[in-house]
Motif scaffolding. Structure first.
Motif, mmCIF file in Angstrom:
data_model
loop_
_atom_site.group_PDB
_atom_site.id
_atom_site.type_symbol
_atom_site.label_atom_id
_atom_site.label_comp_id
_atom_site.label_asym_id
_atom_site.label_seq_id
_atom_site.Cartn_x
_atom_site.Cartn_y
_atom_site.Cartn_z
ATOM 1 N N MET A 33 0.852 -1.184 0.000
ATOM 2 C CA MET A 33 0.000 0.000 0.000
ATOM 3 C C MET A 33 0.887 1.233 0.000
ATOM 4 N N ASN A 34 0.555 2.226 -0.819
ATOM 5 C CA ASN A 34 1.389 3.416 -0.928
ATOM 6 C C ASN A 34 0.778 4.644 -0.254
ATOM 7 N N GLY A 35 -0.295 4.483 0.493
ATOM 8 C CA GLY A 35 -0.922 5.611 1.148
ATOM 9 C C GLY A 35 -1.968 6.292 0.296
ATOM 10 N N LEU A 36 -2.029 5.954 -0.988
ATOM 11 C CA LEU A 36 -3.013 6.567 -1.872
ATOM 12 C C LEU A 36 -4.072 5.573 -2.303
ATOM 13 N N ASP A 37 -3.944 4.340 -1.868
ATOM 14 C CA ASP A 37 -4.904 3.316 -2.236
ATOM 15 C C ASP A 37 -6.224 3.539 -1.511
ATOM 16 N N TYR A 38 -7.304 3.166 -2.169
ATOM 17 C CA TYR A 38 -8.618 3.248 -1.551
ATOM 18 C C TYR A 38 -8.734 2.138 -0.509
ATOM 19 N N ILE A 39 -9.227 2.469 0.647
ATOM 20 C CA ILE A 39 -9.388 1.480 1.704
ATOM 21 C C ILE A 39 -10.871 1.213 1.864
ATOM 22 N N GLU A 40 -11.267 -0.027 1.700
ATOM 23 C CA GLU A 40 -12.673 -0.384 1.805
ATOM 24 C C GLU A 40 -12.983 -0.906 3.195
ATOM 25 N N GLY A 41 -14.263 -0.884 3.521
ATOM 26 C CA GLY A 41 -14.707 -1.507 4.755
ATOM 27 C C GLY A 41 -14.870 -0.515 5.891
ATOM 28 N N GLN A 42 -15.230 -1.042 7.037
ATOM 29 C CA GLN A 42 -15.478 -0.240 8.219
ATOM 30 C C GLN A 42 -14.210 0.459 8.678
ATOM 31 N N GLY A 43 -14.379 1.645 9.215
ATOM 32 C CA GLY A 43 -13.279 2.346 9.839
ATOM 33 C C GLY A 43 -12.353 3.083 8.887
ATOM 34 N N GLN A 44 -12.670 3.137 7.596
ATOM 35 C CA GLN A 44 -11.737 3.776 6.667
ATOM 36 C C GLN A 44 -11.543 5.250 6.966
ATOM 37 N N LYS A 45 -12.483 5.879 7.629
ATOM 38 C CA LYS A 45 -12.352 7.297 7.941
ATOM 39 C C LYS A 45 -11.607 7.514 9.252
ATOM 40 N N GLU A 46 -11.178 6.451 9.902
ATOM 41 C CA GLU A 46 -10.571 6.573 11.217
ATOM 42 C C GLU A 46 -9.097 6.222 11.215
ATOM 43 N N ILE A 47 -8.434 6.408 10.068
ATOM 44 C CA ILE A 47 -7.007 6.109 10.020
ATOM 45 C C ILE A 47 -6.221 7.190 9.301
ATOM 46 N N TYR A 48 -4.954 7.262 9.656
ATOM 47 C CA TYR A 48 -3.949 8.002 8.894
ATOM 48 C C TYR A 48 -3.042 6.960 8.266
ATOM 49 N N ILE A 49 -2.413 7.307 7.154
ATOM 50 C CA ILE A 49 -1.488 6.399 6.478
ATOM 51 C C ILE A 49 -0.143 7.105 6.345
ATOM 52 N N CYS A 50 0.924 6.434 6.755
ATOM 53 C CA CYS A 50 2.255 7.000 6.622
ATOM 54 C C CYS A 50 2.611 7.098 5.139
ATOM 55 N N SER A 51 3.030 8.278 4.708
ATOM 56 C CA SER A 51 3.351 8.505 3.299
ATOM 57 C C SER A 51 4.588 7.724 2.865
ATOM 58 N N GLU A 52 5.432 7.344 3.801
ATOM 59 C CA GLU A 52 6.671 6.645 3.459
ATOM 60 C C GLU A 52 6.530 5.125 3.554
ATOM 61 N N THR A 53 5.887 4.654 4.626
ATOM 62 C CA THR A 53 5.858 3.214 4.873
ATOM 63 C C THR A 53 4.519 2.556 4.572
ATOM 64 N N GLY A 54 3.435 3.334 4.511
ATOM 65 C CA GLY A 54 2.101 2.769 4.329
ATOM 66 C C GLY A 54 1.483 2.279 5.625
ATOM 67 N N LYS A 55 2.218 2.355 6.732
ATOM 68 C CA LYS A 55 1.690 1.933 8.038
ATOM 69 C C LYS A 55 0.491 2.808 8.403
ATOM 70 N N THR A 56 -0.511 2.219 9.013
ATOM 71 C CA THR A 56 -1.706 2.969 9.385
ATOM 72 C C THR A 56 -1.702 3.276 10.878
ATOM 73 N N PHE A 57 -2.326 4.399 11.216
ATOM 74 C CA PHE A 57 -2.455 4.858 12.597
ATOM 75 C C PHE A 57 -3.880 5.319 12.802
ATOM 76 N N SER A 58 -4.407 5.165 14.005
ATOM 77 C CA SER A 58 -5.743 5.678 14.321
ATOM 78 C C SER A 58 -5.697 7.197 14.276
#
Length: 160
Positions: free
Chosen positions: A1-26
């Protein structure tokens, strides 16, 4: 994941995505950067911009509220957005000009300031600090005042 991918499913509005690693954070708590890499964080792409999802009765940027991750009834807004277009001719070319001085602070920055201050307020932020040499400072100060968020703006002494 590159941080620009669409995220489907519950909770997609409740995360941040690291622009470098793709790691997600609440995003349920304020976080500006990935604490380990210092990289900036992104919001995932989501729905809200399809024609049937735009509230055409709304005369502000908040007509796109389904795409903006702040509840509409909690928006800090003075009707920004939808500034008029006027037709003109410039160097022999027909153009349309956007009249941004119709924005509440007179700045095109009002759209972003409305969304940013609304988001910060929804997260409980009560004080902000900004450096600016003009448009951003006046716009953020206006929306912070409207939200009753303490705001300090640093302006270079060379600013007119």
């Amino acid at each position: 994941m590159n941080g620009l991918d669409y995220i489907e499913g519950q909770g997609q509005k409740e995360i941040y995505i690291c622009s470098e690693t793709g790691k997600t954070f609440s995003n349920l708590k304020p976080l500006w950067r990935n604490p380990k890499t210092d990289s900036h964080l992104l919001l995932p792409l989501s729905d809200g911009l399809r024609p049937n999802e735009i509230n055409t009765k709304e005369r502000s940027i908040w007509r796109y509220s389904k795409a903006i991750r702040v509840e509409r009834d909690k928006a800090v807004s003075l009707g920004e957005g939808l500034t008029p277009l006027v037709k003109d001719c410039w160097n022999g070319i027909n153009i349309k000009m956007k009249l941004e001085y119709f924005s509440p602070s007179g700045s095109f920055k009002d759209r972003g300031s409305s969304v940013m201050i609304s988001h910060l307020m929804s997260r409980g932020v009560r004080e902000i600090f900004l450096d600016s040499s003009g448009n951003a400072g006046s716009s953020v100060a206006l929306y912070a005042a409207l939200a009753k968020i303490a705001c300090t703006i640093l302006v270079p002494s060379s600013t007119s």
